[in-house]
Design an enzyme around this catalytic site. Structure first.
Site, PDB file in Angstrom:
ATOM      1  N   VAL A  10       0.863  -1.190   0.000  1.00 18.40           N
ATOM      2  CA  VAL A  10       0.000   0.000   0.000  1.00 18.40           C
ATOM      3  C   VAL A  10       0.893   1.231   0.000  1.00 18.40           C
ATOM      4  CG1 VAL A  10      -1.739   1.313   1.282  1.00 18.40           C
ATOM      5  CG2 VAL A  10      -1.840  -1.192   1.262  1.00 18.40           C
ATOM      6  N   GLY A  31       4.435   4.159   2.948  1.00 15.97           N
ATOM      7  CA  GLY A  31       4.020   2.899   2.323  1.00 15.97           C
ATOM      8  C   GLY A  31       4.184   1.767   3.306  1.00 15.97           C
ATOM      9  N   LYS A  32       3.612   0.632   3.021  1.00 18.97           N
ATOM     10  CA  LYS A  32       3.805  -0.554   3.866  1.00 18.97           C
ATOM     11  C   LYS A  32       3.381  -1.768   3.065  1.00 18.97           C
ATOM     12  CE  LYS A  32       5.040  -1.461   8.200  1.00 18.97           C
ATOM     13  NZ  LYS A  32       5.898  -0.683   9.100  1.00 18.97           N
ATOM     14  N   GLY A  33       3.940  -2.913   3.431  1.00 23.72           N
ATOM     15  CA  GLY A  33       3.554  -4.142   2.748  1.00 23.72           C
ATOM     16  C   GLY A  33       3.486  -5.280   3.726  1.00 23.72           C
TER      17      GLY A  33
END
Ligand code: NAD
Length: 433
Positions: free
Chosen positions: A77, A122-124
């Protein structure tokens, strides 16, 4: 039409979320709502903060060692890129959900802006309990995931890093996979890499070191001596163990440590260096010499000056906030305190150094790593630690002043500063087309 003459847009939840179970995203929305009254004319753009810019959900099929094929769900994201490329970690955990990754990516936007790094958020994550898989399986998983999200990551677009259950080896596999796919060695695509591959000195302890610097600054403001201060730490991974070691090195007493396997306590102090060795030998903090075992919930009731939640989100809730005796909470983890618990602790006079400030040391040294990779010129550990200490102390003190001016908590102060920076960038850039 000018911004002032146009009413603030009405907020609608994105249709892809379960309205009855927003998960951690609900906490983040509440935090943004609390700060909107302080944003002045910029509140016109506040809806920007309530919607991730880009979400990629991927299927990750891999061959398991027994020859079968397993499918995993992965996410990346990009919450906001108004101030620079997206930046934020990758989590491997069985409870990863879209809502969680959205919230974590949004907290990265706030964190990067609060500390004034030139990044968005962001992050995943991958929904997997990595403990049940071999190194070969984890490598195949990481490489396929990297290829799938390779559509949107890149050194100038979106730069992942380690988070819960991911580490420098996983970053090395990500860097190699991305590099193979683009046909050149692209060290700057991830941070938190091994030093041999363009990683930065000081990165492994950076988040814990930042927790310490922010915590020590807070204790100073509160008139509490660091020497002898009793510290309880939840989570003894990358963040928790480094924070515990550095507090210990500066004369504080680590009285309790909790990890996923249990809770240990010693009023006389636990040596975190010895505990790290015990953990590496036994994979658990339980059974450590000179310590007694406590029930999980007893952790929150302990007599101490400082509590460091450094595990997962939603650990301090209405159910345990009333029992907390600590005077200072330094949030090593992301989102460990719910808004309702925040209010209870505020009423009790407990100071909270919020996640978006307290654990920003990791992304700050990630920023140094990214800069060093671009210039192929590497700094000494002393230079890195000195720059990190300065950035953390300055950020803490400026947020303390904002909190004092507006008579708000440090969390609200951090959101005021960060949201203002993000929305100023948004307003200056304008809408395309
Ligand atoms: P990690 O995987 O290295 O360690 C996690 C720790 O939490 C382990 O000790 C684990 O046993 C413990 N834990 C897990 N579930 C628990 C539970 N239910 N109860 C008690 N303990 C539990 O992860 P990490 O990198 O140290 O990250 C911890 C937190 O810090 C996360 O919220 C992460 O998002 C945040 N964070 C990490 C970094 C970083 O640089 N690694 C940077 C900023 C924020």
């Amino acid at each position: 039409m000018t911004a002032e003459s146009v009413p603030t847009p009405v907020h609608h939840l994105p249709s892809y979320l379960d309205k009855n179970n927003l998960g951690p995203w609900e906490i983040y929305l509440e935090q943004v709502n609390r700060v909107t009254p302080y944003l002045g004319k910029l509140a016109y753009w506040a809806e920007t903060l309530k919607r991730p810019k880009r979400i990629l959900i991927v299927d990750i099929p891999i061959h398991l060692d027994d020859g079968s094929v397993a499918h995993f769900e992965g996410y990346r994201v990009q919450h906001n890129i108004s101030r620079g490329p997206a930046k934020g970690g990758i989590r491997y955990h069985q409870d990863v959900t879209l809502s969680e990754v959205m919230a974590l990516s949004a907290w990265m936007t706030i964190k990067n802006a609060a500390v004034n790094l030139p990044f968005g958020g962001g992050k995943g994550g991958i929904r997997i309990d990595p403990r049940g898989y071999s190194q070969g399986e984890l490598q195949r998983l990481t490489r396929r995931f990297t290829t799938e999200i390779g559509l949107i990551i890149g050194p100038e677009k979106d730069i992942p890093a380690p988070d819960v259950n991911t580490n420098p080896q996983i970053m090395a596999w990500m860097m190699d996979t991305y590099s193979m796919n683009v046909g050149r060695t692209a060290t700057g695509v991830v941070t938190g890499k091994p030093v041999q591959l363009g990683g930065s000195l000081g990165r492994s302890d950076a988040t814990g070191r930042g927790v310490f610097v922010a915590g020590a600054q807070a204790l100073k403001k509160m008139g509490i001596a660091l020497e002898g201060a009793r510290v309880a730490v939840q989570g003894f991974g990358n963040v928790g163990n480094a924070a515990a070691r550095i507090f210990h090195d500066h004369g504080a007493k680590i009285v309790a440590v909790q990890d996923v396997t249990g809770t240990i306590y010693n009023a006389g102090g636990i040596d975190p260096n010895k505990l790290l060795k015990h953990l590496s030998d036994t994979k658990s903090v339980q059974g450590f010499e000179d310590s007694e075992t406590l029930e999980k919930d007893q952790f929150w009731e302990l007599e101490c000056e400082v509590m460091i939640p450094a595990a997962l989100e939603k650990q301090i809730t209405e159910a345990n906030a009333n029992k907390i005796k600590a005077k200072l909470i330094v949030e090593g983890a992301n989102g460990p305190t719910t808004p309702a618990a925040d209010d209870i602790l505020h009423e009790h006079g407990v100071v909270i150094v919020p996640d978006v400030l307290a654990n920003a040391g990791g992304v700050t040294v990630s920023y140094f790593e990214w800069v060093q990779d671009f210039s192929s010129f590497f700094w000494t550990e002393d230079e890195i630690n000195a720059r990190l200490d300065r950035i953390m102390a300055e950020a803490f003190n400026s947020l303390w002043d904002v909190a004092d001016t507006h008579k708000v908590t440090l969390r609200t102060a951090a959101y005021i500063v960060a949201c203002t920076r993000v929305l100023e960038a948004r307003a200056l850039r304008g809408l395309y087309p």
